[in-house]
Motif scaffolding. Structure first.
Motif, PDB file in Angstrom:
ATOM      1  N   HIS A 260       0.817  -1.226   0.000  1.00  0.00           N
ATOM      2  CA  HIS A 260       0.000   0.000   0.000  1.00  0.00           C
ATOM      3  C   HIS A 260       0.848   1.274   0.000  1.00  0.00           C
ATOM      4  N   ILE A 261       1.855   1.299  -0.858  1.00  0.00           N
ATOM      5  CA  ILE A 261       2.763   2.453  -0.932  1.00  0.00           C
ATOM      6  C   ILE A 261       2.099   3.595  -1.712  1.00  0.00           C
ATOM      7  N   THR A 262       2.037   4.739  -1.077  1.00  0.00           N
ATOM      8  CA  THR A 262       1.532   5.952  -1.717  1.00  0.00           C
ATOM      9  C   THR A 262       2.570   7.045  -1.523  1.00  0.00           C
ATOM     10  N   LYS A 263       2.907   7.719  -2.611  1.00  0.00           N
ATOM     11  CA  LYS A 263       3.889   8.807  -2.564  1.00  0.00           C
ATOM     12  C   LYS A 263       3.301  10.012  -3.282  1.00  0.00           C
ATOM     13  N   LEU A 264       3.278  11.120  -2.576  1.00  0.00           N
ATOM     14  CA  LEU A 264       2.743  12.368  -3.124  1.00  0.00           C
ATOM     15  C   LEU A 264       3.858  13.379  -3.343  1.00  0.00           C
ATOM     16  N   PHE A 265       3.764  14.095  -4.453  1.00  0.00           N
ATOM     17  CA  PHE A 265       4.568  15.280  -4.715  1.00  0.00           C
ATOM     18  C   PHE A 265       3.575  16.429  -4.829  1.00  0.00           C
ATOM     19  N   PRO A 266       4.004  17.659  -4.706  1.00  0.00           N
ATOM     20  CA  PRO A 266       3.058  18.771  -4.830  1.00  0.00           C
ATOM     21  C   PRO A 266       2.259  18.684  -6.143  1.00  0.00           C
TER      22      PRO A 266
ATOM     23  N   ASN B 247       7.283   6.213 -19.243  1.00  0.00           N
ATOM     24  CA  ASN B 247       7.806   7.319 -18.443  1.00  0.00           C
ATOM     25  C   ASN B 247       6.671   7.876 -17.583  1.00  0.00           C
ATOM     26  N   GLY B 248       6.988   8.131 -16.322  1.00  0.00           N
ATOM     27  CA  GLY B 248       5.988   8.693 -15.424  1.00  0.00           C
ATOM     28  C   GLY B 248       5.115   7.657 -14.746  1.00  0.00           C
ATOM     29  N   ALA B 249       5.374   6.373 -14.982  1.00  0.00           N
ATOM     30  CA  ALA B 249       4.545   5.319 -14.391  1.00  0.00           C
ATOM     31  C   ALA B 249       4.837   5.093 -12.903  1.00  0.00           C
ATOM     32  N   GLY B 250       5.987   5.566 -12.411  1.00  0.00           N
ATOM     33  CA  GLY B 250       6.303   5.437 -10.988  1.00  0.00           C
ATOM     34  C   GLY B 250       7.382   4.421 -10.660  1.00  0.00           C
ATOM     35  N   LYS B 251       8.034   3.868 -11.661  1.00  0.00           N
ATOM     36  CA  LYS B 251       9.069   2.860 -11.428  1.00  0.00           C
ATOM     37  C   LYS B 251      10.199   3.393 -10.551  1.00  0.00           C
ATOM     38  N   SER B 252      10.777   4.498 -10.969  1.00  0.00           N
ATOM     39  CA  SER B 252      11.894   5.084 -10.218  1.00  0.00           C
ATOM     40  C   SER B 252      11.444   5.550  -8.843  1.00  0.00           C
ATOM     41  N   THR B 253      10.255   6.096  -8.763  1.00  0.00           N
ATOM     42  CA  THR B 253       9.730   6.558  -7.471  1.00  0.00           C
ATOM     43  C   THR B 253       9.602   5.392  -6.500  1.00  0.00           C
ATOM     44  N   LEU B 254       9.082   4.264  -6.968  1.00  0.00           N
ATOM     45  CA  LEU B 254       8.932   3.084  -6.104  1.00  0.00           C
ATOM     46  C   LEU B 254      10.294   2.606  -5.608  1.00  0.00           C
ATOM     47  N   MET B 255      11.284   2.588  -6.490  1.00  0.00           N
ATOM     48  CA  MET B 255      12.621   2.146  -6.092  1.00  0.00           C
ATOM     49  C   MET B 255      13.284   3.144  -5.150  1.00  0.00           C
ATOM     50  N   LYS B 256      12.981   4.432  -5.307  1.00  0.00           N
ATOM     51  CA  LYS B 256      13.527   5.431  -4.395  1.00  0.00           C
ATOM     52  C   LYS B 256      12.893   5.313  -3.007  1.00  0.00           C
ATOM     53  N   VAL B 257      11.649   4.868  -2.940  1.00  0.00           N
ATOM     54  CA  VAL B 257      11.033   4.560  -1.647  1.00  0.00           C
ATOM     55  C   VAL B 257      11.758   3.374  -1.021  1.00  0.00           C
ATOM     56  N   LEU B 258      11.956   2.316  -1.802  1.00  0.00           N
ATOM     57  CA  LEU B 258      12.621   1.116  -1.300  1.00  0.00           C
ATOM     58  C   LEU B 258      14.043   1.405  -0.827  1.00  0.00           C
ATOM     59  N   SER B 259      14.755   2.251  -1.565  1.00  0.00           N
ATOM     60  CA  SER B 259      16.160   2.511  -1.237  1.00  0.00           C
ATOM     61  C   SER B 259      16.354   3.512  -0.098  1.00  0.00           C
ATOM     62  N   GLY B 260      15.271   4.156   0.333  1.00  0.00           N
ATOM     63  CA  GLY B 260      15.399   5.134   1.408  1.00  0.00           C
ATOM     64  C   GLY B 260      15.687   6.535   0.917  1.00  0.00           C
ATOM     65  N   GLU B 261      15.741   6.715  -0.396  1.00  0.00           N
ATOM     66  CA  GLU B 261      15.945   8.069  -0.928  1.00  0.00           C
ATOM     67  C   GLU B 261      14.732   8.945  -0.644  1.00  0.00           C
TER      68      GLU B 261
ATOM     69  N   THR C 203      11.612   9.231   1.986  1.00  0.00           N
ATOM     70  CA  THR C 203      11.169   8.731   3.290  1.00  0.00           C
ATOM     71  C   THR C 203       9.759   9.193   3.639  1.00  0.00           C
ATOM     72  N   ASP C 204       9.236  10.130   2.875  1.00  0.00           N
ATOM     73  CA  ASP C 204       7.901  10.684   3.152  1.00  0.00           C
ATOM     74  C   ASP C 204       6.859  10.033   2.241  1.00  0.00           C
ATOM     75  N   TYR C 205       6.425   8.847   2.617  1.00  0.00           N
ATOM     76  CA  TYR C 205       5.424   8.076   1.878  1.00  0.00           C
ATOM     77  C   TYR C 205       4.554   7.360   2.896  1.00  0.00           C
ATOM     78  N   SER C 206       3.436   6.832   2.446  1.00  0.00           N
ATOM     79  CA  SER C 206       2.630   5.991   3.331  1.00  0.00           C
ATOM     80  C   SER C 206       2.692   4.556   2.819  1.00  0.00           C
ATOM     81  N   GLY C 207       2.449   3.624   3.710  1.00  0.00           N
ATOM     82  CA  GLY C 207       2.542   2.206   3.390  1.00  0.00           C
ATOM     83  C   GLY C 207       3.648   1.576   4.214  1.00  0.00           C
ATOM     84  N   GLU C 208       3.930   0.301   3.924  1.00  0.00           N
ATOM     85  CA  GLU C 208       4.964  -0.374   4.704  1.00  0.00           C
ATOM     86  C   GLU C 208       5.881  -1.196   3.819  1.00  0.00           C
ATOM     87  N   LEU C 209       7.135  -1.295   4.275  1.00  0.00           N
ATOM     88  CA  LEU C 209       8.139  -2.143   3.648  1.00  0.00           C
ATOM     89  C   LEU C 209       8.462  -3.271   4.607  1.00  0.00           C
TER      90      LEU C 209
END
Length: 128
Positions: free
Chosen positions: A10-16, A40-54, A56-62
């Motif tokens: 249930h990972i959710t990441k918001l940008f302005p 492009n823009g599908a969220g692949k890199s964003t998901l990996m940046k959540v996983l890598s700790g780059e 940290t401001d997201y909801s959900g759990e790892l």
């Protein structure tokens, strides 16, 4: 019970002004290999940046190896065994594929003409 190495629940990441990830769940079982692909823009890199700790401001759990984790940076995720190979990888033409993959870890390894060798002398990449 499934033998999960990684669960992203249930990972959710918001940008302005943009919801980059919306309730994403991604599971990896022991022994599986995955590649994230998409437009492009599908969220692949964003998901990996959540996983890598780059990010940290997201909801959900790892959950890594059955334990809930929350990385506060890339060094923490690397210490836990997470390594991200980015799509923008700049290759060094004189190195093998394996050597290029492990190039960022060069501080702990020595690159030679016979492959990558860690500081104990154990060879990790074969060039033959």
């Amino acid at each position: 019970m499934e033998d999960y190495v990684l669960q992203m629940n249930h990972i959710t990441k918001l940008f302005p002004g943009v919801k980059a990830l919306d309730d994403v769940t991604f599971d990896v079982r022991r022994g599986e290999v995955h590649a994230l692909v998409g437009e492009n823009g599908a969220g692949k890199s964003t998901l990996m940046k959540v996983l890598s700790g780059e990010y940290t401001d997201y909801s959900g759990e790892l959950i890594l190896n059955g334990e809930k984790v929350s990385f506060k940076g890339i060094k923490e995720s690397e210490a836990a065994g997470i390594a991200i190979i980015h799509q923008e990888l700049g290759l060094i033409q004189t190195l093998t594929v394996c050597e290029n993959i492990f190039w960022e870890m060069r501080s702990a390894r020595a690159v030679s003409s016979t492959g990558i060798t860690n500081m104990t002398g154990q060879r990790n990449c074969s060039t033959s």
